[in-house]
Every structure is written in structure tokens, then in C-alpha cells.
Scaffold this motif. Structure first.
Motif, PDB file in Angstrom:
ATOM      1  N   ASP A 116       0.822  -1.202   0.000  1.00  0.00           N
ATOM      2  CA  ASP A 116       0.000   0.000   0.000  1.00  0.00           C
ATOM      3  C   ASP A 116       0.862   1.260   0.000  1.00  0.00           C
ATOM      4  O   ASP A 116       0.608   2.220  -0.737  1.00  0.00           O
ATOM      5  CB  ASP A 116      -0.933  -0.021   1.224  1.00  0.00           C
ATOM      6  N   CYS A 117       1.916   1.253   0.836  1.00  0.00           N
ATOM      7  CA  CYS A 117       2.765   2.446   0.919  1.00  0.00           C
ATOM      8  C   CYS A 117       3.598   2.622  -0.338  1.00  0.00           C
ATOM      9  O   CYS A 117       3.885   3.761  -0.737  1.00  0.00           O
ATOM     10  CB  CYS A 117       3.660   2.365   2.144  1.00  0.00           C
ATOM     11  N   SER A 118       4.018   1.529  -0.980  1.00  0.00           N
ATOM     12  CA  SER A 118       4.764   1.651  -2.242  1.00  0.00           C
ATOM     13  C   SER A 118       3.898   2.370  -3.254  1.00  0.00           C
ATOM     14  O   SER A 118       4.351   3.250  -4.002  1.00  0.00           O
ATOM     15  CB  SER A 118       5.147   0.263  -2.779  1.00  0.00           C
ATOM     16  N   ASN A 119       2.631   2.027  -3.242  1.00  0.00           N
ATOM     17  CA  ASN A 119       1.646   2.663  -4.117  1.00  0.00           C
ATOM     18  C   ASN A 119       1.589   4.170  -3.852  1.00  0.00           C
ATOM     19  O   ASN A 119       1.582   5.000  -4.761  1.00  0.00           O
ATOM     20  CB  ASN A 119       0.287   2.007  -3.819  1.00  0.00           C
ATOM     21  N   THR A 120       1.585   4.531  -2.579  1.00  0.00           N
ATOM     22  CA  THR A 120       1.475   5.940  -2.204  1.00  0.00           C
ATOM     23  C   THR A 120       2.749   6.707  -2.547  1.00  0.00           C
ATOM     24  O   THR A 120       2.685   7.860  -2.975  1.00  0.00           O
ATOM     25  CB  THR A 120       1.179   6.057  -0.691  1.00  0.00           C
ATOM     26  N   VAL A 121       3.908   6.054  -2.354  1.00  0.00           N
ATOM     27  CA  VAL A 121       5.180   6.689  -2.740  1.00  0.00           C
ATOM     28  C   VAL A 121       5.101   7.084  -4.206  1.00  0.00           C
ATOM     29  O   VAL A 121       5.489   8.184  -4.606  1.00  0.00           O
ATOM     30  CB  VAL A 121       6.360   5.710  -2.522  1.00  0.00           C
ATOM     31  N   MET A 122       4.547   6.186  -5.011  1.00  0.00           N
ATOM     32  CA  MET A 122       4.479   6.435  -6.457  1.00  0.00           C
ATOM     33  C   MET A 122       3.499   7.566  -6.794  1.00  0.00           C
ATOM     34  O   MET A 122       3.531   8.100  -7.900  1.00  0.00           O
ATOM     35  CB  MET A 122       4.070   5.159  -7.196  1.00  0.00           C
ATOM     36  N   GLY A 123       2.652   7.909  -5.823  1.00  0.00           N
ATOM     37  CA  GLY A 123       1.717   9.014  -6.043  1.00  0.00           C
ATOM     38  C   GLY A 123       2.431  10.356  -6.075  1.00  0.00           C
ATOM     39  O   GLY A 123       1.957  11.309  -6.695  1.00  0.00           O
ATOM     40  N   SER A 124       3.584  10.467  -5.396  1.00  0.00           N
ATOM     41  CA  SER A 124       4.246  11.773  -5.353  1.00  0.00           C
ATOM     42  C   SER A 124       5.682  11.764  -5.875  1.00  0.00           C
ATOM     43  O   SER A 124       6.129  12.765  -6.450  1.00  0.00           O
ATOM     44  CB  SER A 124       4.222  12.325  -3.917  1.00  0.00           C
ATOM     45  N   ALA A 125       6.420  10.657  -5.708  1.00  0.00           N
ATOM     46  CA  ALA A 125       7.857  10.665  -6.069  1.00  0.00           C
ATOM     47  C   ALA A 125       8.123  11.036  -7.540  1.00  0.00           C
ATOM     48  O   ALA A 125       8.964  11.909  -7.803  1.00  0.00           O
ATOM     49  CB  ALA A 125       8.483   9.315  -5.720  1.00  0.00           C
TER      50      ALA A 125
END
Ligand code: SF4
Length: 441
Positions: free
Chosen positions: A396-405
Motif C-alpha cells: 500500500d505504501c509503495s503505491n502511495t510513494v508512487m503518487g508523489s515521487a
């Protein structure tokens, strides 16, 4: 068979004390080391002669001929089931290594045994294969643990994707009304103890709490099979099931080996799987998320679940790297190891804000697998002039990282990328499955 090296610390607690010396003949099942405090008995896993007793291990030269028979645990005729589990030296074989005889020595007052069949680390499949092949033995172990700890119910927590194992379990549990199945989504981490409690019982425990606070015990599939062996056959715990996977001449599919003698070398198991296929990046002992780099000479223990040979690492040519540490992935030391192998320069280290530091320094996640948002960490990396980030986060957090990185022009690697590419598994970037299956059957 090469020399067997049996480590004196294979469990939570203090190392065991050796009770054999060089030159002693040992059999499969001979008690060779005993706990000095919290711990579990250690047995020889082969017939042979003790070559050397070192500070941290006992080295045994195995006889050429190995018999199937073993020395049974030494307990009185009227020993209780709990005493048999304790004598057999069983520990949490999913990787935690907590002595099982201590864990189940409790009164759940009708509570739950939660069977951890999540086998969450990608690539590993020995737990699932054991359910497919030996469901009856595992279920016997469940019933013994229910009896010992006075549990009223048991629930198998297993990922829905393992259709064959789920079918076998359903059939085997037809006449077991107290034991049910809860299907899990295929995300990481579902096998973390508190995630299992949350998914099966709907109770969120904070990181300082054990499953006992929800009147439950979480216990791994293989551990339960070893409990059944200890009680039915008086068999000591001296062997391990595991998966060997990766860049192997035998192919990159999982190679599952059951009942491997504890103390066998990593190299010997890799040879059994065909040997290493050409140039490689590293060898990992454990799973892609929580495993550590190891060597061909290292011995397996009661908690070894995986041996992974990876492809080579990409070369970052000294570029600036930020590390994002997760409670359920590699620790900072492991993340630095991966960064160094990628020829990167660490300029910033951040931690997922749900990764809480416990008194012993270990990290535990507040809500495993449910992301608190990662944009703030990405801003820090940008401020610290990172060009790349290496993340160890859950699905889930990898997904979120990809939302902004990517918007901040940070190039993202996951700590497990080299493993995932080697075994043909999707990279941890974008979550493609629904977060919950949440289904009781
Ligand atoms: S929420 Fe954070 S600490 Fe928890 S599993 Fe996900 S990345 Fe790790």
C-alpha cells in the motif's frame, strides 16, 4: 553431505549451552544443546560425529549412510502434550523463532488459534505446499494447540490466490466445526501477527500488544506440523521446510524442500536446486522483504524460510540516494547494504511514520499494510538532494510513494526489485489488487 553446522542461537532468547564435545557420536535426534533461559532444546539433525564445538555452533561430520529413524524426545510416559512440545525444541518456524512451548502455555479461555498461512514473502511456497500435501497433519497440530491453550476456535488465514490449498483445506475441515478459513488479499504484509488478528478478528492491536490481548495466538503452519510430530511421533525438531528460488540452473520457479536437516549449508541447498546460473547479485537468507544477505557456507536454522539467488544489481554510479525504511521490510542496515550494492551514496534516511520503535530498538508497524501517506518523506528526500530513492515499504505504501515521487522527479527502486525481476514477479510500485478480501468460509 557436507559438514552440518548447528547454531546455538536459533530462537528468541539466550544461546543454548552445548552438552556434547568433539569426538562424540550423535544420532538424528540426540539432544546436543539446552537452553540457559528463554530458548528451546537443540538436537543433532544427522547421524555422525561431533567435529568441533565453537562458541556459537556445533559442527557435526555426518555419516555417509543416513537412516530415517531418529532418537525420540526423552519424556516420561505420562508427559503432557505441552511438555512434549517443550521437550521437542519447537520454535516459531515462520521466522520469528519464539519458543512454541512458552507461547502456547496459556489459557485462552475459549479464544482463538489463528493459523498463519499467509506465506507473505513473495516467492516462498513451502507453507502452502505443506497444506496441499499434509493438511491432516497441520490440522492435528491445530487441535493439539487448541487443547493445550484452551482455545474454542481456530481460523486458517490464507491468501485467496492459493486456490488449490484452500480447496484441500475446505475438504479436510468438512467435519471440524470449530476450525474455519479466512481468505486474505494478496498484499504485503498480511502475515504480520497483528495483521492476521485484524483480518481474522477485526481487532486492531497497537504495536506494543501481542495477539494474546485479543485472546488469540498466531502460529505458523509448519510450527503446527512440528507440534503434531512431537506429540504423535515424539519427534524432536531438527529439520526445516524451505524454498530455494532465483537465478538457478534448475529454473527460477520455487524449489521446495521438506525436512531439510537443520545445519545444512546454503550452498548445498543451492546445488540441490541446480546451482547458480552464471553471474549473480547476492544470496539472501529469508524472504525478499525481511531476509538478509548471506554466504554459501552459512547454515540453515529452525527459522530459515527461503534462500534466494538474485540477478545483478543496477549501477547508480555513486548517485545520491534516499532510503525509506518500513517496519515490515528491511531495516536501515539492510537498506544501506542494498544501496551500497547498487553503488549509490546515502544522503537521506526516512522512516514510514507508522513504523514505531519498540523498547528493544525493533520497528513495528502501527497498522500493517495500510498507508499513512508518504509525500512528506519524499519532500525530505528532495530537500536532501536525493536523485533516487530506495524504498522497503509494504504494497500500500509503495503505491502511495508512487503518487508523489515521480512528480518530484525522484526515481524509485524497491528493496526487493532485484528479487522480483529474477523470479518474474511484478515490482512493488502500483497496487493492482483490492486491499481486502475479508471473507470467511
Ligand atoms: S504502513 Fe509503513 S511501516 Fe507499516 S507496513 Fe506500510 S510502509 Fe511499513
Amino acid at each position: 553431505m557436507g559438514s552440518i553446522q548447528i547454531l546455538l542461537r536459533q530462537h528468541v532468547g539466550a544461546p543454548c549451552e552445548p552438552i556434547v564435545k568433539a569426538g562424540d557420536n550423535v544420532e538424528k535426534g540426540t539432544l546436543i544443546a539446552t537452553p540457559t533461559g528463554l530458548g528451546a532444546n537443540i538436537f543433532s539433525s544427522v547421524y555422525g560425529v561431533v567435529e568441533e564445538v565453537k562458541e556459537d555452533r556445533i559442527i557435526i561430520k555426518p555419516d555417509e549412510e543416513q537412516k530415517e529413524t531418529f532418537v525420540p524426545i526423552n519424556v516420561p510416559e505420562d508427559a503432557s502434550k505441552l511438555d512434549m512440545v517443550k521437550a521437542a525444541g519447537i520454535v516459531g518456524m515462520g521466522g520469528a523463532g519464539f519458543p512454541t512451548g512458552v507461547k502456547i502455555d496459556t489459557d485462552l479461555q475459549g479464544g482463538y488459534i489463528l493459523i498463519n498461512a499467509a506465506e507473505c514473502e513473495p516467492g516462498l511456497r513451502h507453507n502452502i505446499q505443506q497444506i496441499e500435501e499434509e493438511a491432516d497433519k497441520v490440522i492435528r497440530g491445530v487441535k493439539y494447540v487448541m487443547e493445550i491453550s484452551n482455545a474454542g476456535k481456530a481460523i486458517f488465514a490464507i491468501k485467496k490466490k492459493n486456490g488449490k490449498a484452500v480447496k484441500v483445506l475446505k475438504e479436510a475441515l468438512k467435519n471440524e466445526p470449530a476450525i474455519s478459513i479466512h481468505l486474505l488479499a494478496d498484499i504485503y504484509p498480511m502475515g504480520e501477527e497483528r495483521a492476521v488478528v485484524r483480518e481474522c478478528l477485526g481487532i486492531e492491536l497497537d504495536p506494543t500488544k501481542l495477539p494474546l490481548a485479543a485472546n488469540s495466538i498466531v502460529i505458523n503452519v509448519e510450527t503446527l506440523a512440528r507440534v503434531a510430530e512431537a506429540i504423535d511421533e515424539k519427534k524432536p525438531c531438527f529439520s526445516k521446510n524451505l524454498t530455494v528460488i532465483g537465478k538457478l540452473n534448475g529454473g527460477n520457479e520455487p524449489h521446495v524442500y521438506m525436512d531439510v536437516p537443520v545445519g545444512t549449508s546454503v550452498g548445498e541447498l543451492i546445488e540441490r536446486a541446480g546451482g547458480i546460473d552464471g553471474v549473480y547479485g547476492e544470496i539472501i537468507m529469508g524472504g525478499p522483504f525481511t531476509g538478509k544477505a548471506t554466504t554459501l557456507e552459512a547454515p540453515i536454522t529452525k527459522t530459515t524460510g527461503g534462500i534466494i539467488v538474485t540477478m545483478e544489481f543496477p549501477d547508480l554510479h555513486g548517485a545520491n540516494v534516499g532510503l525509506l525504511v518500513c517496519a515490515c521490510g528491511g531495516d536501515e542496515e539492510r537498506m544501506r547494504d542494498v544501496c551500497q550494492k547498487m553503488n549509490g551514496t546515502v544522503v537521506s534516511v526516512a522512516r514510514c511514520k507508522q513504523a514505531m520503535e519498540m523498547k528493544n530498538g525493533a520497528l513495528k508497524c502501527e497498522r500493517p499494510g495500510i498507508c499513512p501517506g508518504q509525500a512528506k518523506n519524499n519532500l525530505q528526500f528532495k530537500k536532501d538532494k536525493a536523485e533516487y530513492i530506495i524504498i522497503g515499504n509494504c504494497s500500500d505504501c509503495s503505491n502511495t510513494v508512487m503518487g508523489s515521487a515521480p512528480k518530484m522527479k525522484l526515481k524509485v527502486f524497491h528493496q526487493t526489485d532485484h528479487v522480483m525481476r529474477t523470479i518474474g514477479h511484478p515490482l512493488y510500485r502500483y497496487l493492482k489488487v483490492s486491499k481486502t478480501v475479508d471473507q470467511d468460509i
